[in-house]
Design a protein around this motif. Structure first.
Motif, PDB file in Angstrom:
ATOM      1  N   GLU A 244       7.092   5.961  -5.725  1.00  0.00           N
ATOM      2  CA  GLU A 244       6.155   6.544  -4.753  1.00  0.00           C
ATOM      3  C   GLU A 244       6.005   5.655  -3.525  1.00  0.00           C
ATOM      4  O   GLU A 244       5.984   6.142  -2.400  1.00  0.00           O
ATOM      5  N   ARG A 245       5.900   4.361  -3.737  1.00  0.00           N
ATOM      6  CA  ARG A 245       5.714   3.421  -2.625  1.00  0.00           C
ATOM      7  C   ARG A 245       6.952   3.360  -1.723  1.00  0.00           C
ATOM      8  O   ARG A 245       6.845   3.234  -0.519  1.00  0.00           O
ATOM      9  N   LEU A 246       8.128   3.400  -2.336  1.00  0.00           N
ATOM     10  CA  LEU A 246       9.358   3.270  -1.559  1.00  0.00           C
ATOM     11  C   LEU A 246       9.892   4.613  -1.083  1.00  0.00           C
ATOM     12  O   LEU A 246      10.797   4.664  -0.250  1.00  0.00           O
ATOM     13  N   GLY A 247       9.356   5.697  -1.632  1.00  0.00           N
ATOM     14  CA  GLY A 247       9.788   7.023  -1.208  1.00  0.00           C
ATOM     15  C   GLY A 247      11.187   7.381  -1.672  1.00  0.00           C
ATOM     16  O   GLY A 247      11.793   8.325  -1.175  1.00  0.00           O
ATOM     17  N   HIS A 248      11.713   6.627  -2.633  1.00  0.00           N
ATOM     18  CA  HIS A 248      13.082   6.840  -3.106  1.00  0.00           C
ATOM     19  C   HIS A 248      13.243   6.104  -4.429  1.00  0.00           C
ATOM     20  O   HIS A 248      12.725   5.005  -4.596  1.00  0.00           O
TER      21      HIS A 248
ATOM     22  N   THR B 268       3.047  -3.709   7.779  1.00  0.00           N
ATOM     23  CA  THR B 268       3.475  -4.535   6.657  1.00  0.00           C
ATOM     24  C   THR B 268       2.318  -4.762   5.701  1.00  0.00           C
ATOM     25  O   THR B 268       1.187  -4.949   6.135  1.00  0.00           O
ATOM     26  N   TYR B 269       2.607  -4.726   4.415  1.00  0.00           N
ATOM     27  CA  TYR B 269       1.624  -5.145   3.424  1.00  0.00           C
ATOM     28  C   TYR B 269       2.315  -6.077   2.443  1.00  0.00           C
ATOM     29  O   TYR B 269       3.502  -6.355   2.569  1.00  0.00           O
ATOM     30  N   MET B 270       1.576  -6.598   1.472  1.00  0.00           N
ATOM     31  CA  MET B 270       2.126  -7.613   0.579  1.00  0.00           C
ATOM     32  C   MET B 270       2.353  -7.066  -0.831  1.00  0.00           C
ATOM     33  O   MET B 270       1.543  -6.314  -1.353  1.00  0.00           O
ATOM     34  N   ALA B 271       3.463  -7.492  -1.421  1.00  0.00           N
ATOM     35  CA  ALA B 271       3.778  -7.211  -2.817  1.00  0.00           C
ATOM     36  C   ALA B 271       3.768  -8.545  -3.561  1.00  0.00           C
ATOM     37  O   ALA B 271       4.420  -9.493  -3.139  1.00  0.00           O
ATOM     38  N   PHE B 272       3.009  -8.602  -4.631  1.00  0.00           N
ATOM     39  CA  PHE B 272       2.996  -9.764  -5.507  1.00  0.00           C
ATOM     40  C   PHE B 272       3.925  -9.445  -6.662  1.00  0.00           C
ATOM     41  O   PHE B 272       3.977  -8.304  -7.110  1.00  0.00           O
TER      42      PHE B 272
ATOM     43  N   ARG C 231      12.085  -1.784   4.226  1.00  0.00           N
ATOM     44  CA  ARG C 231      12.765  -2.831   3.466  1.00  0.00           C
ATOM     45  C   ARG C 231      11.742  -3.872   3.014  1.00  0.00           C
ATOM     46  O   ARG C 231      10.614  -3.888   3.493  1.00  0.00           O
ATOM     47  N   PHE C 232      12.168  -4.726   2.098  1.00  0.00           N
ATOM     48  CA  PHE C 232      11.354  -5.877   1.743  1.00  0.00           C
ATOM     49  C   PHE C 232      11.590  -6.934   2.804  1.00  0.00           C
ATOM     50  O   PHE C 232      12.727  -7.202   3.186  1.00  0.00           O
ATOM     51  N   GLY C 233      10.523  -7.522   3.282  1.00  0.00           N
ATOM     52  CA  GLY C 233      10.617  -8.550   4.307  1.00  0.00           C
ATOM     53  C   GLY C 233      10.672  -9.946   3.704  1.00  0.00           C
ATOM     54  O   GLY C 233      11.178 -10.146   2.606  1.00  0.00           O
TER      55      GLY C 233
ATOM     56  N   GLU D 131       6.692  -9.631   1.777  1.00  0.00           N
ATOM     57  CA  GLU D 131       6.294  -8.563   2.688  1.00  0.00           C
ATOM     58  C   GLU D 131       6.977  -7.250   2.300  1.00  0.00           C
ATOM     59  O   GLU D 131       8.147  -7.247   1.904  1.00  0.00           O
ATOM     60  N   VAL D 132       6.239  -6.162   2.423  1.00  0.00           N
ATOM     61  CA  VAL D 132       6.794  -4.821   2.282  1.00  0.00           C
ATOM     62  C   VAL D 132       6.676  -4.189   3.666  1.00  0.00           C
ATOM     63  O   VAL D 132       5.578  -3.975   4.170  1.00  0.00           O
ATOM     64  N   ILE D 133       7.802  -3.940   4.303  1.00  0.00           N
ATOM     65  CA  ILE D 133       7.815  -3.442   5.681  1.00  0.00           C
ATOM     66  C   ILE D 133       7.950  -1.923   5.663  1.00  0.00           C
ATOM     67  O   ILE D 133       8.850  -1.376   5.040  1.00  0.00           O
ATOM     68  N   THR D 134       7.011  -1.262   6.342  1.00  0.00           N
ATOM     69  CA  THR D 134       7.002   0.195   6.416  1.00  0.00           C
ATOM     70  C   THR D 134       7.044   0.625   7.875  1.00  0.00           C
ATOM     71  O   THR D 134       6.970  -0.216   8.785  1.00  0.00           O
ATOM     72  N   ASP D 135       7.119   1.924   8.097  1.00  0.00           N
ATOM     73  CA  ASP D 135       7.110   2.437   9.461  1.00  0.00           C
ATOM     74  C   ASP D 135       5.735   2.302  10.112  1.00  0.00           C
ATOM     75  O   ASP D 135       5.605   2.482  11.322  1.00  0.00           O
TER      76      ASP D 135
END
Length: 181
Positions: free
Chosen positions: A61-65, A111-115, A151-153, A104-108
């Motif tokens: 869901e988060r990645l849309g794919h 950016t938010y953070m993934a632990f 992408r993941f940053g 970092e999780v980079i979106t359109d």
């Protein structure tokens, strides 16, 4: 930061018992149901190819794919980042150890953070050939409605977990936590 992963870490510990690593075939999703939507299992097919074997529903869901079957490294930002992670993933499986950190999780839409927590597991043969990648996030899914993953940053911070096999000298300057066997 590892506190949110403690139940998963305890389950992984219980699965391995007196062995160096637990066997993936012994893994029962119902025992860690709170984490299942946030797990990715990655298998090393060669020292340069890490294939995604399973992607939890929340990650999809988060990645849309659904990235199942794809090269895990292709989700990372740039060739230098990929090369660094490739070396670390191989080290993590060659001299079994865990890893934790944030990325970092980079979106359109920003950016938010993934632990994350990464722990090696045995598969088929008696060697480390896969790892669990368990995620937690600083933004919930409701807040991310309509956001598209790019992408993941950058890896913002990480450390290693010595699970009993030590840590390669090349990574001895990182924060290292020891997991009692």
């Amino acid at each position: 930061m590892l506190e949110s992963f403690e139940p998963f870490l305890a389950y992984w510990q219980a699965l391995r018992g007196s062995e160096e690593l637990p066997c993936r075939e012994d893994f029962h999703p119902v025992k860690v149901k709170d984490f299942m939507g946030r797990i990715v299992i990655v298998e090393r097919l060669s020292t340069s190819h890490f294939q995604v074997r399973l992607v939890g529903t929340e990650i999809v869901e988060r990645l849309g794919h659904d990235h199942t079957g794809e090269d895990f490294l292709s989700l990372l930002d740039g060739p230098e980042e990929r090369a660094g992670r490739l070396a670390l993933f191989n080290a993590m499986l060659d001299q079994p150890m865990g890893m934790w950190g944030k990325r970092e999780v980079i979106t359109d839409k920003g950016t938010y953070m993934a632990f994350f927590l990464q722990l090696p597991i045995r598969h088929k043969a008696s060697h480390a050939g896969e790892f669990f990648n368990v995620f937690d996030f600083d933004q919930n899914l409701v807040m991310l409605s309509g956001v598209k993953f790019k992408r993941f940053g950058k890896l913002v911070g990480f450390g290693l977990i010595d699970i009993g096999a030590g840590v390669p000298e090349a990574y001895s300057d990182l924060e290292i936590r020891t997991l009692a066997h």
